[in-house]
Design a protein around this motif. Structure first.
Motif, short mmCIF file in Angstrom:
data_model
loop_
_atom_site.label_atom_id
_atom_site.label_comp_id
_atom_site.label_asym_id
_atom_site.label_seq_id
_atom_site.Cartn_x
_atom_site.Cartn_y
_atom_site.Cartn_z
N ASP A 41 -11.83 -67.95 13.02
CA ASP A 41 -11.37 -67.42 14.29
C ASP A 41 -10.11 -68.17 14.68
OD1 ASP A 41 -13.52 -65.78 14.41
OD2 ASP A 41 -14.69 -67.06 15.73
N GLU A 42 -9.22 -67.48 15.32
CA GLU A 42 -7.97 -68.10 15.72
C GLU A 42 -7.70 -67.77 17.18
OE1 GLU A 42 -3.25 -67.82 14.62
OE2 GLU A 42 -4.71 -67.10 13.19
N VAL A 43 -7.43 -68.81 17.97
CA VAL A 43 -7.11 -68.63 19.37
C VAL A 43 -5.78 -69.30 19.62
CG1 VAL A 43 -7.79 -69.13 21.74
CG2 VAL A 43 -9.53 -68.61 20.04
N ASN A 44 -4.84 -68.54 20.19
CA ASN A 44 -3.53 -69.06 20.52
C ASN A 44 -3.35 -69.01 22.03
OD1 ASN A 44 -2.74 -69.40 17.83
ND2 ASN A 44 -2.13 -67.25 17.69
N VAL A 45 -2.93 -70.13 22.60
CA VAL A 45 -2.63 -70.18 24.02
C VAL A 45 -1.13 -70.28 24.15
CG1 VAL A 45 -2.95 -71.43 26.16
CG2 VAL A 45 -4.81 -71.30 24.50
N VAL A 46 -0.55 -69.30 24.80
CA VAL A 46 0.89 -69.25 24.96
C VAL A 46 1.22 -69.60 26.40
CG1 VAL A 46 2.92 -67.78 24.79
CG2 VAL A 46 1.01 -67.43 23.24
N ALA A 47 2.06 -70.61 26.56
CA ALA A 47 2.46 -71.01 27.91
C ALA A 47 3.53 -70.06 28.40
CB ALA A 47 2.99 -72.43 27.89
N VAL A 48 3.19 -69.32 29.43
CA VAL A 48 4.14 -68.41 30.04
C VAL A 48 4.64 -69.07 31.31
CG1 VAL A 48 4.48 -66.12 30.99
CG2 VAL A 48 2.86 -66.46 29.12
N ALA A 49 5.77 -69.75 31.22
CA ALA A 49 6.29 -70.45 32.38
C ALA A 49 7.80 -70.31 32.42
CB ALA A 49 5.90 -71.92 32.32
N ASN A 50 8.25 -69.55 33.36
CA ASN A 50 9.68 -69.46 33.62
C ASN A 50 9.93 -70.15 34.95
OD1 ASN A 50 10.05 -67.95 31.34
ND2 ASN A 50 9.86 -66.00 32.41
N SER A 51 10.91 -71.01 35.00
CA SER A 51 11.17 -71.75 36.23
C SER A 51 11.53 -70.81 37.37
CB SER A 51 12.27 -72.77 36.01
OG SER A 51 13.46 -72.12 35.61
N GLY A 52 12.09 -69.67 37.07
CA GLY A 52 12.43 -68.70 38.11
C GLY A 52 11.20 -68.01 38.67
N GLU A 53 10.15 -67.87 37.88
CA GLU A 53 8.95 -67.15 38.31
C GLU A 53 7.92 -68.06 38.97
OE1 GLU A 53 7.28 -64.95 35.14
OE2 GLU A 53 9.09 -63.83 34.72
N ALA A 54 8.02 -69.37 38.78
CA ALA A 54 7.03 -70.29 39.34
C ALA A 54 7.19 -70.35 40.85
CB ALA A 54 7.20 -71.68 38.73
N SER A 55 6.08 -70.21 41.54
CA SER A 55 6.13 -70.27 42.99
C SER A 55 6.27 -71.72 43.44
CB SER A 55 4.87 -69.65 43.60
OG SER A 55 3.76 -70.48 43.33
N ARG A 56 6.59 -71.89 44.69
CA ARG A 56 6.76 -73.24 45.25
C ARG A 56 5.47 -74.03 45.12
NH1 ARG A 56 9.14 -73.86 51.14
NH2 ARG A 56 10.90 -73.00 50.02
N CYS A 57 4.34 -73.39 45.38
CA CYS A 57 3.04 -74.07 45.30
C CYS A 57 2.77 -74.55 43.87
CB CYS A 57 1.94 -73.13 45.77
SG CYS A 57 0.30 -73.86 45.77
#
Length: 78
Positions: free
Chosen positions: A19-35
């Protein structure tokens, strides 16, 4: 199985032995909220460790004081 825009992708080989599980970090500094940015800053690195230690010490003293006050009133001589 999962949509492509989600952060986790799961694939199973045909023989069933792997089995293979991939976790992809989806983080764009423009999309990250202030919180999210504040949380990331306060919960990671040296500042995050310091905040966790201070939180633990504060929690210890709150529980200690509550126990002391409760014990005082429970064992108070009449």
């Amino acid at each position: 199985m999962q949509p492509q825009d989600s952060g986790v992708q799961y694939s199973r080989w045909k023989d069933g032995s792997r089995d293979e599980v991939n976790v992809v970090a989806v983080a764009n500094s423009g999309e990250a909220s202030r919180c999210e940015r504040v949380c990331r800053k306060l919960c990671t690195g040296k500042l995050g460790i310091t905040m966790k230690v201070l939180g633990g010490v504060a929690l210890f003293w709150v529980v200690f004081i509550l126990g002391y006050v409760t014990g005082y009133y429970v064992h108070k001589c009449k």
